[in-house]
Design a protein around this motif. Structure first.
Motif, PDB file in Angstrom:
ATOM      1  N   GLU A   1       0.821  -1.209   0.000  1.00 30.01           N
ATOM      2  CA  GLU A   1       0.000   0.000   0.000  1.00 30.01           C
ATOM      3  C   GLU A   1       0.856   1.261   0.000  1.00 30.01           C
ATOM      4  OE1 GLU A   1      -2.558  -0.490   3.343  1.00 30.01           O
ATOM      5  OE2 GLU A   1      -3.598  -2.218   2.491  1.00 30.01           O
TER       6      GLU A   1
ATOM      7  N   MET B   1       3.864   1.512  -1.298  1.00 30.94           N
ATOM      8  CA  MET B   1       4.464   1.630  -2.630  1.00 30.94           C
ATOM      9  C   MET B   1       3.444   2.163  -3.631  1.00 30.94           C
ATOM     10  SD  MET B   1       6.624  -1.955  -2.502  1.00 30.94           S
ATOM     11  CE  MET B   1       7.292  -1.811  -4.136  1.00 30.94           C
ATOM     12  N   SER B   2       2.179   1.688  -3.527  1.00 30.99           N
ATOM     13  CA  SER B   2       1.140   2.149  -4.451  1.00 30.99           C
ATOM     14  C   SER B   2       0.797   3.608  -4.209  1.00 30.99           C
ATOM     15  CB  SER B   2      -0.105   1.280  -4.293  1.00 30.99           C
ATOM     16  OG  SER B   2      -1.171   1.757  -5.090  1.00 30.99           O
ATOM     17  N   ALA B   3       0.685   4.027  -2.936  1.00 33.03           N
ATOM     18  CA  ALA B   3       0.300   5.401  -2.616  1.00 33.03           C
ATOM     19  C   ALA B   3       1.364   6.397  -3.029  1.00 33.03           C
ATOM     20  CB  ALA B   3       0.008   5.513  -1.119  1.00 33.03           C
ATOM     21  N   ASN B   4       2.606   5.976  -3.091  1.00 27.37           N
ATOM     22  CA  ASN B   4       3.696   6.902  -3.391  1.00 27.37           C
ATOM     23  C   ASN B   4       4.291   6.686  -4.783  1.00 27.37           C
ATOM     24  OD1 ASN B   4       4.508   8.474  -0.699  1.00 27.37           O
ATOM     25  ND2 ASN B   4       3.812   6.397  -0.138  1.00 27.37           N
ATOM     26  N   GLY B   5       3.735   5.732  -5.534  1.00 29.15           N
ATOM     27  CA  GLY B   5       4.207   5.505  -6.895  1.00 29.15           C
ATOM     28  C   GLY B   5       5.639   5.035  -6.970  1.00 29.15           C
ATOM     29  N   ILE B   6       6.049   4.219  -6.011  1.00 28.85           N
ATOM     30  CA  ILE B   6       7.412   3.674  -6.028  1.00 28.85           C
ATOM     31  C   ILE B   6       7.319   2.170  -6.198  1.00 28.85           C
ATOM     32  CG2 ILE B   6       8.466   5.525  -4.674  1.00 28.85           C
ATOM     33  CD1 ILE B   6       8.160   3.833  -2.199  1.00 28.85           C
ATOM     34  N   SER B   7       8.351   1.589  -6.789  1.00 29.97           N
ATOM     35  CA  SER B   7       8.320   0.157  -7.101  1.00 29.97           C
ATOM     36  C   SER B   7       9.348  -0.635  -6.325  1.00 29.97           C
ATOM     37  CB  SER B   7       8.538  -0.059  -8.606  1.00 29.97           C
ATOM     38  OG  SER B   7       9.778   0.499  -9.008  1.00 29.97           O
TER      39      SER B   7
ATOM     40  N   ARG C   1      -6.394   6.845  -0.626  1.00 30.32           N
ATOM     41  CA  ARG C   1      -5.195   7.641  -0.854  1.00 30.32           C
ATOM     42  C   ARG C   1      -5.608   9.102  -0.771  1.00 30.32           C
ATOM     43  NH1 ARG C   1      -1.164   7.737  -6.161  1.00 30.32           N
ATOM     44  NH2 ARG C   1       0.299   9.255  -5.288  1.00 30.32           N
TER      45      ARG C   1
END
Length: 533
Positions: free
Chosen positions: A502, A504-510, A531
Motif C-alpha cells: 500500500e 508503494m502504491s500510494a507513493n508511486g514507487i516500485s 489515498r
C-alpha cells in the motif's frame, strides 16, 4: 529479507537441538577360559569393541542396550601366543530433557578405556568404560502463535516479515551384514603361516556419492594379522616358536537406498564388523602364504540434509493494536563431511633391553579437541600404542604407551560458529627398536563433519487486541511521514498500521528506494483504505 502476508503463509518447522550431554558407564565382566585353551602365563593385550547397540526413549529417560566383544592376547607357559574373545551384554539409561513433540534422538557409545585383572591362570576380570553422547533434536514450528480470536479476514490483515533459514534434517539409512571373503597374500620377506593367532579389523568410509535415490560409498578395512610362523629347515626343532605379523587393506563399497535426501547431504558413517573367521591357505606351491578372512560388515548412516524454512522476525496487525513476544532460536546447518590422512610419530622407552624383537604393533586413536585457528581446522588427540616384544626365547611382554598428535586441514569457509564431530582411525602402525627407545610411526585417518550453528531472534507469539483499533475514524485526512535514514518501508508500514504494497502504491514507487517524504494511505475503522492527497 523476504516479506509475506499470512494469506500466503504455510506451516514451517526447523530442527532444534534441545538437549546435549556426555555421560559414562562402567561395565564389569568376568571371563573363564574354555577348556580347549591353555592357561594364561602373561596377559599381553586386551581390547573391546561395541558390536550391537539399540536405544529407545521412555519419557525423559533414554534407555540403551547392546553387546560388546572383548579380545585378549596372552602368552602361555610354553612360549606360545594365544587369543580369546568373549561377548557381554550391557545396558543403562541416561536422563534427557526437551523431548516434547516430534523429536529425534542421536546417541553414540564409544569405548573409552579397557582394563583387565588376572584372577588366576584361567580367570580374569575386565572393566570397560563407555563414554555416551546423547542429544535430542525436536521439530519446532516457526509460525508464530496468534492470541486473540480473529476471523479469517482479520488473520489476513496480519503482516509477517520473514527470514529464509537453512536448517538441518536428520535421516538414517543402513546396509546390514554384507559378506566378505578375502585372501591376503604374504609379502615375500615374511615366513609362511603355521597358524593364525588373531586378526584385527578397523573399517572406515572415505567417500560418498548420492544419486537416483541411493548413496554409494567406498572405504577400506585396515587389517592386522598375527600368526605363528612355519619353522624353516635351518631352524632348530627344539627352539622357541616364532611369531610374525603383517597388515593389509581390504577395499569395501556398496549402495544404500536413501530416498528424499536432496542435494549435497552431509553423511556420517559407522561400520561394524561381525562373524569373523580366519585360516591359512596354500598357494600354488603348496605353501601357507595366504590368510583367508571371512566376515560380514554393516554400515549405518546418519544423513544431515538441509531444508529451507521461514523464520518470522517481525509481525503486526493493520487492524488492531498488537504486541509480539520474541525469543532466540538456535539451529544448525550441515556444512561438510570430509576425511584426510596424516602421519604421527613418537617414541617410548623400551624398559627392558633383553626384549630386542617386535612381534606386532597395533594402535587406536581418539580425538580430544577440535578448534579453528584462522583458515585451519586443528585436531588434537592421543594414540594408544601396544607393541608386543620378545627376547627370542619364548618370553613375551607388551609395551603400552600413548602418543599425542596434532593434525590440521583447511577449515570450511564460514563466519558462523560451528560444531565439528571427528573420529580417528589408525590405518597402519609400524615400530622399530632404536637404542633405548621404541620408535613408532602411525598412519591416521581423521573423518569429520561440520555443522554451522545459528542463533537469531524470532517471533514466538503475537497478541492482537480487538478492542483497540489501530486507526480510528478521526485519523487525519492527510498524513505525511519523513523517514529517517535507518527506516525501511517495513518500519514505516508497521508504525502507521498499513502495508508495504500500500505504501508503494500510494507513493508511486516500485522498490525500497524511500523518498524524503512518504504519503501514508488512510485506513478507516472498517479496514478500507484511501489515498488522500
Amino acid at each position: 529479507m523476504a516479506m509475506r502476508n499470512s494469506e500466503n503463509g504455510r506451516g514451517n518447522t526447523i530442527l532444534v537441538k534441545t538437549f546435549e550431554d556426555t555421560s559414562h558407564n562402567e561395565i564389569s565382566a568376568e571371563y573363564n577360559l574354555p577348556d580347549y585353551l591353555p592357561d594364561i602365563n602373561r596377559l599381553l593385550k586386551v581390547s573391546a569393541k561395541i558390536t550391537e547397540i539399540s536405544k529407545f526413549l521412555s519419557g525423559d529417560t533414554l534407555e540403551y542396550d547392546g553387546k560388546l566383544k572383548c579380545t585378549l592376547l596372552y602368552a602361555t607357559g610354553d612360549g606360545n601366543l594365544r587369543s580369546a574373545d568373549f561377548e557381554r551384554d550391557f545396558s543403562g539409561n541416561t536422563g534427557v530433557s526437551g523431548t516434547s513433540g516430534d523429536c529425534d534422538i542421536r546417541f553414540d557409545a564409544d569405548i573409552e578405556t579397557v582394563s583387565c585383572r588376572l584372577q588366576n591362570p584361567r580367570k580374569l576380570t575386565a572393566k570397560i568404560k563407555l563414554v555416551l553422547q546423547s542429544a535430542v533434536y525436536c521439530n519446532m514450528t516457526t509460525t508464530p502463535n496468534i492470541v486473540g480470536k480473529l476471523t479469517a479476514e482479520e488473520e489476513r490483515a496480519l503482516q509477517y516479515r520473514t527470514h529464509a533459514a537453512i536448517g538441518v534434517v536428520l535421516k538414517k539409512a543402513e546396509e546390514l551384514a554384507t559378506p566378505i571373503s578375502e585372501d591376503l597374500e604374504l609379502d615375500a620377506s615374511l615366513p609362511s603361516i603355521d597358524e593364525i593367532i588373531d586378526a584385527e579389523l578397523t573399517p572406515y568410509i572415505t567417500e560418498f556419492r548420492t544419486s537416483d535415490g541411493k548413496t554409494a560409498y567406498k572405504g577400506e578395512i585396515a587389517t592386522e594379522i598375527l600368526y605363528r610362523a612355519v619353522k624353516e629347515e635351518t631352524e632348530a626343532e627344539e627352539g622357541a616358536m616364532k611369531f610374525s605379523s603383517f597388515s593389509a587393506k581390504i577395499p569395501i563399497s556398496g549402495e544404500i537406498p536413501t530416498e528424499n535426501i536432496g542435494e549435497h547431504p552431509v553423511i556420517k558413517a559407522n561400520v561394524q564388523i561381525g562373524n569373523l573367521e580366519f585360516r591359512p591357505q596354500q598357494n600354488a606351491f603348496g605353501e601357507n602364504r595366504t590368510a583367508e578372512l571371512d566376515f560380514d560388515y554393516s554400515v549405518y548412516l546418519e544423513i544431515f540434509c538441509n531444508e529451507e524454512t521461514e523464520i518470522t522476525t517481525d509481525m503486526y496487525s493493520t487492524e488492531y493494536e498488537s504486541t509480539c513476544e520474541e525469543e532466540p532460536l538456535s539451529y544448525e546447518t550441515a556444512l561438510c563431511a570430509k576425511s584426510f590422512n596424516f602421519s604421527a610419530d613418537g617414541s617410548a622407552e623400551r624398559e627392558d633391553s633383553d626384549f630386542d624383537r617386535i612381534v606386532m604393533t597395533t594402535a587406536t586413536a581418539n580425538i580430544e579437541k577440535t578448534e579453528k585457528q584462522g583458515n585451519k581446522l586443528l585436531f588434537s588427540g592421543t594414540a594408544n600404542v601396544c607393541a608386543i616384544l620378545t627376547n627370542g626365547e619364548g618370553i613375551y611382554l607388551s609395551r603400552n604407551f600413548t602418543l599425542p598428535f596434532r593434525a590440521e586441514t583447511e577449515a570450511p569457509r564460514t563466519t558462523c560458529a560451528f560444531a565439528a564431530e571427528a573420529e580417528a582411525f589408525v590405518l597402519s602402525a609400524m615400530a622399530r627398536l632404536d637404542g633405548e627407545h621404541i620408535q613408532t610411526n602411525l598412519e591416521v585417518l581423521i573423518s569429520y563433519t561440520v555443522l554451522e550453528q545459528h542463533t537469531e531472534p524470532r517471533i514466538r507469539q503475537i497478541s492482537v487486541y480487538k478492542d483497540r483499533p489501530a486507526r480510528g475514524e478521526k485519523s487525519p485526512s492527510l498524513t505525511l511521514c519523513y523517514p529517517s535514514y535507518e527506516d525501511t518501508l517495513w518500519d514505516v508500514a508497521k508504525k502507521y498500521s498499513t502495508t508495504v504494497p500500500e505504501l508503494m502504491s500510494a507513493n508511486g514507487i516500485s522498490a525500497e528506494n524511500i523518498p524524503n517524504v512518504l504519503v501514508i494511505p488512510r485506513r478507516t475503522a472498517t479496514g478500507t483504505k484511501q489515498r488522500i492527497l
